[in-house]
Design a protein around this motif. Structure first.
Motif, PDB file in Angstrom:
ATOM      1  N   PHE A 173      38.429  37.549  49.699  1.00 37.84           N
ATOM      2  CA  PHE A 173      38.419  38.631  48.716  1.00 37.84           C
ATOM      3  C   PHE A 173      39.239  38.261  47.485  1.00 37.84           C
ATOM      4  CE2 PHE A 173      40.316  42.552  46.978  1.00 37.84           C
ATOM      5  CZ  PHE A 173      39.149  43.189  46.571  1.00 37.84           C
ATOM      6  N   LYS A 174      40.365  37.576  47.703  1.00 35.84           N
ATOM      7  CA  LYS A 174      41.207  37.179  46.565  1.00 35.84           C
ATOM      8  C   LYS A 174      40.429  36.278  45.607  1.00 35.84           C
ATOM      9  CE  LYS A 174      45.648  35.063  45.373  1.00 35.84           C
ATOM     10  NZ  LYS A 174      45.070  34.214  44.317  1.00 35.84           N
ATOM     11  N   HIS A 175      39.612  35.367  46.154  1.00 32.85           N
ATOM     12  CA  HIS A 175      38.832  34.471  45.298  1.00 32.85           C
ATOM     13  C   HIS A 175      37.838  35.267  44.453  1.00 32.85           C
ATOM     14  CE1 HIS A 175      40.394  30.828  47.186  1.00 32.85           C
ATOM     15  NE2 HIS A 175      40.231  31.428  48.350  1.00 32.85           N
ATOM     16  N   ILE A 176      37.209  36.275  45.055  1.00 23.25           N
ATOM     17  CA  ILE A 176      36.256  37.110  44.307  1.00 23.25           C
ATOM     18  C   ILE A 176      36.994  37.888  43.224  1.00 23.25           C
ATOM     19  CG2 ILE A 176      34.679  39.075  44.511  1.00 23.25           C
ATOM     20  CD1 ILE A 176      34.007  38.057  47.331  1.00 23.25           C
ATOM     21  N   ASN A 177      38.153  38.436  43.582  1.00 23.82           N
ATOM     22  CA  ASN A 177      38.958  39.182  42.612  1.00 23.82           C
ATOM     23  C   ASN A 177      39.371  38.299  41.443  1.00 23.82           C
ATOM     24  OD1 ASN A 177      39.567  41.866  42.491  1.00 23.82           O
ATOM     25  ND2 ASN A 177      41.335  41.781  43.823  1.00 23.82           N
ATOM     26  N   ASP A 178      39.827  37.082  41.763  1.00 24.82           N
ATOM     27  CA  ASP A 178      40.277  36.170  40.707  1.00 24.82           C
ATOM     28  C   ASP A 178      39.122  35.698  39.839  1.00 24.82           C
ATOM     29  OD1 ASP A 178      42.815  36.414  41.709  1.00 24.82           O
ATOM     30  OD2 ASP A 178      42.808  34.514  42.799  1.00 24.82           O
ATOM     31  N   ALA A 179      37.966  35.469  40.463  1.00 22.37           N
ATOM     32  CA  ALA A 179      36.832  34.917  39.719  1.00 22.37           C
ATOM     33  C   ALA A 179      36.147  35.963  38.846  1.00 22.37           C
ATOM     34  CB  ALA A 179      35.823  34.314  40.697  1.00 22.37           C
ATOM     35  N   PHE A 180      35.995  37.177  39.377  1.00 18.17           N
ATOM     36  CA  PHE A 180      35.185  38.193  38.686  1.00 18.17           C
ATOM     37  C   PHE A 180      35.999  39.343  38.103  1.00 18.17           C
ATOM     38  CE2 PHE A 180      31.971  36.837  42.087  1.00 18.17           C
ATOM     39  CZ  PHE A 180      31.486  35.814  41.285  1.00 18.17           C
ATOM     40  N   GLY A 181      37.258  39.464  38.477  1.00 21.34           N
ATOM     41  CA  GLY A 181      38.087  40.542  37.954  1.00 21.34           C
ATOM     42  C   GLY A 181      38.251  41.681  38.950  1.00 21.34           C
ATOM     43  N   HIS A 182      39.289  42.496  38.704  1.00 22.69           N
ATOM     44  CA  HIS A 182      39.619  43.578  39.635  1.00 22.69           C
ATOM     45  C   HIS A 182      38.568  44.678  39.657  1.00 22.69           C
ATOM     46  CE1 HIS A 182      43.557  42.038  40.724  1.00 22.69           C
ATOM     47  NE2 HIS A 182      43.775  41.754  39.450  1.00 22.69           N
ATOM     48  N   ALA A 183      37.894  44.906  38.549  1.00 24.80           N
ATOM     49  CA  ALA A 183      36.854  45.947  38.537  1.00 24.80           C
ATOM     50  C   ALA A 183      35.730  45.594  39.497  1.00 24.80           C
ATOM     51  CB  ALA A 183      36.307  46.127  37.120  1.00 24.80           C
TER      52      ALA A 183
END
Length: 445
Positions: free
Chosen positions: A51-61
């Motif tokens: 999940f952290k990788h998705i958050n970092d790659a695409f943003g918190h929104a």
């Protein structure tokens, strides 16, 4: 209005799932009923993978959108009598009351995997998500809500270690492992403060001359009262608790200082190889840290080599490319460690400023008995030579392996055949003996 206020007090505003406090109330009730009916209760602790990788790659929104979608799908997966709650971040807890059998837990886990299997569309992007699940059972794994939640969390941690999309039932061994892990974490913090680490160096040998051409700097930890701790045990833990940048900077400093001391002692110059992690490369001041270390210690940039794995190379590719370009422009060599065990894409070989490939020991180990490994090693060497790169073979332990690698055109090797990693004083003895031998040969000739 009172009902709405009560709902908001007990439910997460992002996913509309109950908070931990609501879940704990449900768990207390489930345990009371289970004691009377002599049934089981299961607690499932879920944590999304990557999940952290998705958050970092695409943003918190986008991360929030993913959490909302996961919550919707989990609602479909749990049975009507279950309580599904969000603990915070990407963690969820499911309470399964009045279980007739352990098999019912397996069916719920299968249903969770099923609802998460299809891709998640986030705006114009599509991604897939899995979760790691830890499971504890009442009364076998605990009699209180705190014990069951703690043990489910521990089991989830073990499930994550098994790989993405796995689940793990709690057992008593996990409790022992957790205590050992916590003790290791504390000991690592103390070791950093007390300076308990020591630099060891493994020779990298020139295939043609048979002489030491370089050294790989390795960190060793003599744990008080327990002896030498295996790097395979403490390095992953150091990464998890954020100590790797500190330890990496220490190794770099020690390695550069040691290389200069050897030069000052009259030993031949060599290239010092230092491993670099993704966490170090992510630091915005990493280039400045390396250059300042060279300036402070007086080691020429041409005598420093930074070793990175393929996964580190491809992490944040554009930023990594820029960082490596700056280091290479300063005269520092860049090497790919454990080549062949990471990504299958080879496009980065032509894009990044590389000087060397290191063939992983997994391919070298059976090079003289397994034809496929021999073909892979021969191909790696040929490809590297065509790209103008040097090749170092790791883990060379037999003369048969060395002979095969020499025939393929490998330029350097390191391994137990020549020497294990040794303290700086022993490494100096190895180098001095080669100098004495060279003098003796010249005198005889």
């Amino acid at each position: 209005v009172e009902q709405k206020i009560q709902h908001l007090a007990l439910h997460d505003t992002l996913t509309d799932l109950p908070y931990r406090r609501y879940m704990e109330r449900s768990l207390v009730q489930a345990l009371a009923q289970a004691k009377m009916s002599e049934q089981q209760v299961a607690v499932l602790f879920l944590d999304l993978d990557r999940f952290k990788h998705i958050n970092d790659a695409f943003g918190h929104a986008v991360g929030d959108e993913l959490l909302q979608e996961v919550a919707k799908r989990l609602r479909l997966a749990v049975p009507p009598q279950a309580t599904l709650s969000r603990q915070g971040g990407d963690e969820f807890v499911i309470v399964l009351p009045a279980l007739p059998s352990r098999a019912e837990v397996g069916r719920c886990v299968d249903q969770i995997a099923h609802v998460l299997r299809s891709p998640v569309v986030l705006g114009s992007r599509e991604t897939r998500v899995t979760c790691s699940i830890g499971i504890s059972l009442f009364p076998d794994d605990g009699l209180s809500p705190d014990a069951l939640l703690k043990h489910a969390d521990m089991a989830m941690f073990q499930a994550k270690n098994k790989g993405q999309g796995c689940h793990q039932f709690f057992n008593a061994r996990l409790d022992v492992e957790l205590q050992q892990r916590m003790a290791l974490e504390q000991a690592l913090h103390e070791a950093v403060q007390a300076g308990q680490f020591e630099g060891h160096y493994q020779p990298q040998v020139d295939m043609v001359t048979g002489r030491i051409a370089g050294a790989e700097a390795l960190m060793r930890w003599h744990r008080p009262g327990l002896g030498w701790e295996s790097p395979a045990n403490f390095i992953p833990v150091a990464e998890d608790i954020g100590l790797i940048p500190i330890l990496g900077a220490w190794v770099l400093e020690q390695a550069c200082e040691q290389a200069v001391r050897w030069l000052q002692a009259g030993l031949p110059p060599l290239r010092m190889a230092v491993n670099v992690s993704a966490l170090q490369l992510d630091q915005p001041d990493f280039v400045q840290t390396v250059l300042h270390t060279l300036q402070r210690t007086g080691l020429p940039a041409a005598q420093l080599e930074l070793e990175l794995t393929e996964s580190v190379m491809l992490h944040e590719m554009d930023r990594t490319h820029h960082t490596l370009d700056q280091l290479h422009a300063a005269g520092i060599a860049i090497s790919i460690d454990d080549f062949g065990t990471g990504y299958s894409s080879l496009s980065y070989l032509s894009r990044l400023p590389l000087d060397k490939l290191k063939i992983d020991r997994a391919f070298v180990k059976d090079i003289d008995t397994r034809p496929s490994d021999a073909v892979l090693c021969r191909t790696i060497v040929a490809m590297a030579r065509n790209l103008g790169l040097h090749v170092t073979a790791e883990g060379v332990e037999t003369t048969a392996q060395l002979q095969a690698l020499t025939e393929y055109g490998c330029t350097h090797y390191q391994g137990y055949l020549f020497s294990r990693p040794v303290p700086a004083t022993q490494f100096a003895v190895l180098m001095a003996s080669q100098v004495d031998e060279a003098i003796r040969v010249r005198q005889v000739s």
